[in-house]
Design a protein around this motif. Structure first.
Motif, short mmCIF file in Angstrom:
data_model
loop_
_atom_site.label_atom_id
_atom_site.label_comp_id
_atom_site.label_asym_id
_atom_site.label_seq_id
_atom_site.Cartn_x
_atom_site.Cartn_y
_atom_site.Cartn_z
N CYS A 44 51.17 86.78 47.95
CA CYS A 44 49.82 86.81 47.37
C CYS A 44 49.86 87.20 45.88
CB CYS A 44 48.91 87.74 48.16
SG CYS A 44 48.80 87.27 49.91
N ASP A 46 50.17 85.44 43.17
CA ASP A 46 49.19 84.66 42.40
C ASP A 46 47.90 84.56 43.20
OD1 ASP A 46 50.87 84.21 40.25
OD2 ASP A 46 51.82 82.50 41.23
N SER A 47 47.97 83.84 44.29
CA SER A 47 46.79 83.68 45.13
C SER A 47 47.25 83.21 46.50
CB SER A 47 45.86 82.64 44.50
OG SER A 47 44.70 82.47 45.30
N GLU A 94 40.71 85.19 50.76
CA GLU A 94 41.50 84.85 49.57
C GLU A 94 41.87 86.13 48.84
OE1 GLU A 94 41.10 81.19 46.91
OE2 GLU A 94 39.82 82.68 45.92
N ASN A 96 44.03 87.50 45.42
CA ASN A 96 44.70 87.12 44.16
C ASN A 96 45.47 88.30 43.57
OD1 ASN A 96 43.38 84.68 44.38
ND2 ASN A 96 41.93 85.05 42.71
N ASN A 122 48.23 79.74 47.89
CA ASN A 122 47.08 78.90 47.58
C ASN A 122 47.45 77.90 46.49
OD1 ASN A 122 44.56 77.90 46.93
ND2 ASN A 122 43.87 79.79 45.94
#
Ligand SMILES: *[C@@H]1O[C@H](CO)[C@@H](O)[C@H](O)[C@H]1NC(C)=O
Ligand SMILES: *[C@@H]1O[C@H](CO)[C@@H](O)[C@H](O)[C@H]1NC(C)=O
Ligand SMILES: *[C@@H]1O[C@H](CO)[C@@H](O)[C@H](O)[C@H]1NC(C)=O
Length: 354
Positions: A44, A46-47, A94, A96, A122
């Motif tokens: 996770c 980055d995303s 989600e 980030n 993601n």
């Protein structure tokens, strides 16, 4: 001293048991049992998107598995319950810019029940992926899907209906399935357990003794397939189709990865599956197992004879051919640990009618 080494070994084993394919990881209840915190590292950074599935019985434990986010706690149960009312698809959490994401296990005795946590990077690349919960799943004929992923903490069955009344010329379809998330459907990672290119497209039935399956549709055809539905549970009694597979509980066949785990899997009773058809057909199987010869995978044509006993295959699948059979039985005796497994995949000459 022996005890310390033993604990380190267990910790290492637990950490390694996550099915990690680089772009995603799949966590199960054993990753949480006895752990006060589970850290999801790197993925996770980055995303990432996180999908969850639980069972009606395991919900009471999933409410106490808590993602620690800047805005507060979010439980695995909350994520598992999130559905887009418009599409019926699962919603995701989600996250980030989080190099290490913590999940706190606030259950008594750090317990956990059957669950699946699919944590995937993601990427724009996967924007067409559709994700559903098996329980109550019904995808009606609508748009042509790029990929359909079904998650379930309980083993489940999928039925792809054939086309309703439609000219044959419009009914060709190609699809394949892997017991993985949508990011790991490449044959180099997870093998195609099911594969079809058919015109007219007859639909198919799959049984998934695991927590996740992805179907990739061949974009060449672009015709929306018939209804796709799921039911909870599997029978291991299968009408012969063009291709199929059976395996020990949780076995996905993904290279170099341990099987998925669940307290719902029976890892000690003898395994028995039947694959039958109205007319005799030719069946070509390939079997992989790390089981020894006392716990071999036994394939037998019940009616016409034909018998294979397959063990210790290493990474090279052992073929088994039945020239003409309409009742194939597949038996396997587990050694009572979670360490042995098998996977039998087949292609056949069956003409399929749903
Ligand atoms: C994560 O980053 C993406 C891209 O910058 C952004 O669209 C999204 O809103 C962010 N999500 C959260 C939960 O911050
Ligand atoms: C197939 O063989 C099994 C025995 O392994 C038997 O119980 C079953 O009834 C047979 N099925 C059919 C459809 O003949
Ligand atoms: C079945 O056929 C497909 C397509 O030709 C192939 O990729 C797959 O390896 C075959 N499986 C078996 C078990 O022979």
């Amino acid at each position: 001293m022996a005890r310390i080494i033993f604990s380190i070994f267990i910790a290492f084993y637990m950490a390694e048991a996550v099915v990690d394919v680089g772009t995603s990881r799949i966590y199960d209840e054993f990753d949480f049992k006895g752990q006060s915190t589970v850290a999801i590292n790197d993925i996770c950074g980055d995303s990432c998107h996180i999908y969850a599935s639980m069972t009606p019985d395991s919900k009471k434990l999933a409410v106490n598995l808590l993602f620690q986010l800047p805005k507060g706690f979010v439980s695995v149960a909350e994520i598992a319950a999130k559905v887009d009312p418009g599409t019926g698809q699962k919603l995701f959490l989600e996250v980030n810019n989080t190099a290490s994401l913590s999940i706190i296990n606030a259950n008594v005795k750090e317990d956990a029940g059957p669950l699946v946590l699919y944590v995937v990077k993601n990427y724009g690349l996967y924007s067409g992926a559709e994700i559903y919960e098996a329980d109550g799943f019904h995808r009606q004929i609508s748009s042509f899907p790029a990929s359909v992923t079904v998650l379930s903490a309980r083993p489940f069955s999928l039925r792809q209906a054939p086309y309703p009344d439609r000219p044959l010329s419009e009914s060709a379809q190609g699809a394949y399935a892997t017991m993985s998330g949508y990011d790991a459907t490449d044959k180099a990672v997870c093998p195609r357990l099911f594969y079809t290119v058919n015109s007219p497209f007859p639909g198919f039935n799959l049984e998934i003794d695991g927590p996740i399956l992805t179907i990739i549709w061949d974009p060449e055809f672009q015709v929306a397939p018939g209804d796709l539905t799921a039911t909870i549970g599997i029978t291991n009694k299968r009408k012969l189709e063009r291709s199929g597979w059976v395996g020990s509980p949780g076995n996905h066949g993904c290279y170099g990865k341990l099987p998925y785990r669940s307290s719902l899997y029976d890892v000690s009773s003898p395994f028995h599956a039947e694959v039958f058809n109205d007319t005799p057909e030719s069946i070509h199987l390939e079997v992989l197992t790390n089981s020894d010869s006392n716990h071999a995978v036994v394939l037998q044509d019940v009616e016409f004879g034909g018998y294979y006993s397959i063990s210790d295959t290493g990474d090279t699948p052992v073929p088994a051919n039945f020239v003409s059979t309409k009742n194939l039985s597949i038996n396997w005796t587990p050694d009572g640990t979670v360490n042995t497994h098998f996977l039998a995949r087949w292609n056949s000459t069956a003409v399929f009618h749903v």
